[in-house]
Motif scaffolding. Sequence first.
Motif, PDB file in Angstrom:
ATOM      1  N   VAL A  11      -2.353  -8.561  -0.274  1.00 20.47           N
ATOM      2  CA  VAL A  11      -1.211  -7.433  -0.162  1.00 20.47           C
ATOM      3  C   VAL A  11      -0.200  -7.963   0.383  1.00 20.47           C
ATOM      4  O   VAL A  11      -0.081  -8.636   1.543  1.00 20.47           O
ATOM      5  N   VAL A  12       0.944  -7.985  -0.565  1.00 22.66           N
ATOM      6  CA  VAL A  12       2.218  -8.513   0.060  1.00 22.66           C
ATOM      7  C   VAL A  12       3.617  -7.619  -0.553  1.00 22.66           C
ATOM      8  O   VAL A  12       3.313  -7.323  -1.834  1.00 22.66           O
ATOM      9  N   PHE A  13       4.449  -7.619   0.215  1.00 21.83           N
ATOM     10  CA  PHE A  13       5.693  -6.528  -0.263  1.00 21.83           C
ATOM     11  C   PHE A  13       7.200  -6.846   0.548  1.00 21.83           C
ATOM     12  O   PHE A  13       7.063  -7.469   1.661  1.00 21.83           O
ATOM     13  N   PHE A  14       8.146  -6.491  -0.195  1.00 24.79           N
ATOM     14  CA  PHE A  14       9.343  -6.860   0.306  1.00 24.79           C
ATOM     15  C   PHE A  14      10.802  -6.231  -0.026  1.00 24.79           C
ATOM     16  O   PHE A  14      10.562  -5.603  -0.793  1.00 24.79           O
ATOM     17  N   LEU A  15      11.858  -6.504   1.000  1.00 27.73           N
ATOM     18  CA  LEU A  15      12.912  -5.672   0.789  1.00 27.73           C
ATOM     19  C   LEU A  15      14.179  -6.393   0.116  1.00 27.73           C
ATOM     20  O   LEU A  15      14.587  -7.624   0.708  1.00 27.73           O
ATOM     21  N   SER A  16      14.814  -6.029  -0.826  1.00 25.65           N
ATOM     22  CA  SER A  16      16.010  -6.755  -1.525  1.00 25.65           C
ATOM     23  C   SER A  16      16.886  -5.901  -1.954  1.00 25.65           C
ATOM     24  O   SER A  16      17.966  -6.172  -2.657  1.00 25.65           O
ATOM     25  N   LEU A  28      -1.043 -10.090 -21.984  1.00 22.93           N
ATOM     26  CA  LEU A  28      -1.247 -10.992 -20.985  1.00 22.93           C
ATOM     27  C   LEU A  28      -1.068 -12.329 -21.724  1.00 22.93           C
ATOM     28  O   LEU A  28      -1.972 -12.597 -22.340  1.00 22.93           O
ATOM     29  N   GLN A  29      -0.126 -13.034 -21.503  1.00 24.51           N
ATOM     30  CA  GLN A  29      -0.145 -14.424 -21.954  1.00 24.51           C
ATOM     31  C   GLN A  29      -0.889 -15.287 -20.752  1.00 24.51           C
ATOM     32  O   GLN A  29      -0.299 -15.520 -19.713  1.00 24.51           O
ATOM     33  N   VAL A  30      -2.082 -15.694 -21.005  1.00 27.92           N
ATOM     34  CA  VAL A  30      -2.793 -16.599 -19.830  1.00 27.92           C
ATOM     35  C   VAL A  30      -1.930 -17.659 -19.568  1.00 27.92           C
ATOM     36  O   VAL A  30      -1.783 -18.706 -20.514  1.00 27.92           O
ATOM     37  N   PRO A  31      -1.608 -18.203 -18.365  1.00 35.55           N
ATOM     38  CA  PRO A  31      -0.830 -19.250 -18.149  1.00 35.55           C
ATOM     39  C   PRO A  31      -1.524 -20.468 -17.919  1.00 35.55           C
ATOM     40  O   PRO A  31      -2.948 -20.353 -17.692  1.00 35.55           O
ATOM     41  N   ASN A  32      -0.986 -21.488 -18.204  1.00 37.04           N
ATOM     42  CA  ASN A  32      -1.274 -22.855 -17.875  1.00 37.04           C
ATOM     43  C   ASN A  32      -1.831 -23.409 -16.394  1.00 37.04           C
ATOM     44  O   ASN A  32      -2.867 -23.723 -16.220  1.00 37.04           O
ATOM     45  N   LYS A  33      -0.890 -22.772 -15.578  1.00 37.09           N
ATOM     46  CA  LYS A  33      -1.040 -23.009 -14.548  1.00 37.09           C
ATOM     47  C   LYS A  33      -1.131 -21.777 -13.513  1.00 37.09           C
ATOM     48  O   LYS A  33      -0.548 -20.654 -13.685  1.00 37.09           O
ATOM     49  N   LEU A  34      -2.385 -21.702 -12.598  1.00 34.67           N
ATOM     50  CA  LEU A  34      -2.558 -20.432 -11.864  1.00 34.67           C
ATOM     51  C   LEU A  34      -1.566 -20.231 -10.615  1.00 34.67           C
ATOM     52  O   LEU A  34      -1.563 -19.094 -10.365  1.00 34.67           O
ATOM     53  N   SER A  35      -0.632 -21.032 -10.529  1.00 34.54           N
ATOM     54  CA  SER A  35       0.360 -20.713  -9.704  1.00 34.54           C
ATOM     55  C   SER A  35       1.164 -19.767 -10.062  1.00 34.54           C
ATOM     56  O   SER A  35       1.961 -19.172  -9.600  1.00 34.54           O
ATOM     57  N   ALA A  36       1.046 -19.395 -11.483  1.00 32.96           N
ATOM     58  CA  ALA A  36       1.968 -18.378 -12.381  1.00 32.96           C
ATOM     59  C   ALA A  36       1.680 -17.056 -11.703  1.00 32.96           C
ATOM     60  O   ALA A  36       2.283 -16.021 -11.750  1.00 32.96           O
ATOM     61  N   PHE A  37       0.494 -17.077 -10.816  1.00 30.75           N
ATOM     62  CA  PHE A  37       0.007 -15.705 -10.407  1.00 30.75           C
ATOM     63  C   PHE A  37       0.505 -15.382  -9.118  1.00 30.75           C
ATOM     64  O   PHE A  37       0.680 -14.104  -8.441  1.00 30.75           O
ATOM     65  N   PHE A  38       1.396 -16.325  -8.258  1.00 25.30           N
ATOM     66  CA  PHE A  38       2.110 -16.159  -7.304  1.00 25.30           C
ATOM     67  C   PHE A  38       3.014 -14.929  -7.175  1.00 25.30           C
ATOM     68  O   PHE A  38       3.523 -14.886  -8.478  1.00 25.30           O
ATOM     69  N   TYR A  39       3.399 -14.414  -6.126  1.00 25.27           N
ATOM     70  CA  TYR A  39       4.112 -13.514  -6.291  1.00 25.27           C
ATOM     71  C   TYR A  39       5.673 -14.094  -6.706  1.00 25.27           C
ATOM     72  O   TYR A  39       6.089 -15.180  -5.880  1.00 25.27           O
ATOM     73  N   ASN A  40       6.360 -13.474  -7.522  1.00 26.89           N
ATOM     74  CA  ASN A  40       7.584 -14.214  -8.056  1.00 26.89           C
ATOM     75  C   ASN A  40       8.980 -13.655  -7.645  1.00 26.89           C
ATOM     76  O   ASN A  40       9.879 -13.751  -8.064  1.00 26.89           O
ATOM     77  N   GLY A  41       8.618 -12.593  -6.521  1.00 27.84           N
ATOM     78  CA  GLY A  41       9.942 -11.787  -6.076  1.00 27.84           C
ATOM     79  C   GLY A  41      10.936 -12.963  -5.084  1.00 27.84           C
ATOM     80  O   GLY A  41      10.417 -13.965  -4.801  1.00 27.84           O
ATOM     81  N   HIS A  67       3.198  -3.362   3.914  1.00 24.85           N
ATOM     82  CA  HIS A  67       4.284  -4.403   3.378  1.00 24.85           C
ATOM     83  C   HIS A  67       4.293  -5.880   3.685  1.00 24.85           C
ATOM     84  O   HIS A  67       4.004  -6.024   4.794  1.00 24.85           O
ATOM     85  N   ILE A  68       4.446  -6.608   2.835  1.00 23.44           N
ATOM     86  CA  ILE A  68       4.382  -7.982   2.991  1.00 23.44           C
ATOM     87  C   ILE A  68       5.725  -8.598   2.281  1.00 23.44           C
ATOM     88  O   ILE A  68       6.034  -8.445   1.253  1.00 23.44           O
ATOM     89  N   ILE A  69       6.114  -9.549   3.006  1.00 25.66           N
ATOM     90  CA  ILE A  69       7.291 -10.082   2.702  1.00 25.66           C
ATOM     91  C   ILE A  69       7.287 -11.739   2.170  1.00 25.66           C
ATOM     92  O   ILE A  69       6.708 -12.640   2.600  1.00 25.66           O
ATOM     93  N   ASN A  70       7.684 -11.854   0.877  1.00 24.06           N
ATOM     94  CA  ASN A  70       7.569 -13.345   0.375  1.00 24.06           C
ATOM     95  C   ASN A  70       8.602 -14.120   0.794  1.00 24.06           C
ATOM     96  O   ASN A  70       9.795 -14.028   0.249  1.00 24.06           O
ATOM     97  N   ILE A  71       8.392 -15.114   1.535  1.00 24.94           N
ATOM     98  CA  ILE A  71       9.352 -15.886   2.219  1.00 24.94           C
ATOM     99  C   ILE A  71       9.638 -17.334   1.460  1.00 24.94           C
ATOM    100  O   ILE A  71      10.427 -18.007   1.795  1.00 24.94           O
TER     101      ILE A  71
END
Length: 229
Positions: A11-16, A28-41, A67-71
């Motif tokens: 659960v993660v969320f943010f203000l911008s 869905l284009q399956v990514p080569n690296k699973l870090s592609a699933f990280f929150y990208n905000g 609410h979770i903030i990607n820092i």
Amino acid sequence: MRFVYAILLPVVFFLSGCTSSTDSTNTLQVPNKLSAFFYNGKRGTTYTFKTTEIDENNDTLYSHYSHIINIDTNGGLFVGPHVGIAVARVEANKQEKGQDFYATDSTLCKLSYEQSDGPILLQKPLINGTTFRLGGSYTFHPNIAAKIISTNAPLTVPQGTYTTIQVAREFLDTVRNNGPYGLVTEKWSQTWYYAVGKMCVKNITIIKAYNNQALTSQKIRIEELESIY
């Protein structure tokens, strides 16, 4: 009845800004690296999730927003023995704890501060039918297997429509003494939906309680992405 939920996820969320964005993907284009699933905000982006619990009568037992903030991404967190990894740190609001994730090319995990390892969220090959152990030093049931049900699962949540990777898992039955009502058996199952750049956009936990093989109660916990700011 007290339940302990293994989450997540996620659960993660943010203000911008003042307006929410809606993402829509069809394939869905399956990514080569699973870090592609990280929150990208961007740093400060707020992801809002709504959590609802309902019972066997479809009555709402519980409802709240998180609410979770990607820092930071690739922030160089302490990750024990792991090397050559991508790391994402997520910070929650005052009511919620933050979360950290790390990924190799083949595995996506949640990091535990108490231990050097955390539960596995996704693992290659990302194809239908793949199974993997949850693992993790602090996981209650590290040998429970998860299974990829679909790598092309369409899903609509309040924030938007996604094509997701659907993962399901069932936990070992838990038997407890319910006093004068005898022994109660609890059966847990979970379904997770992962989207590129958004981590888990929805998860469902179902807990069924049985007494002498007769269903006595059921709780369904639904957590889904509500908005992105």
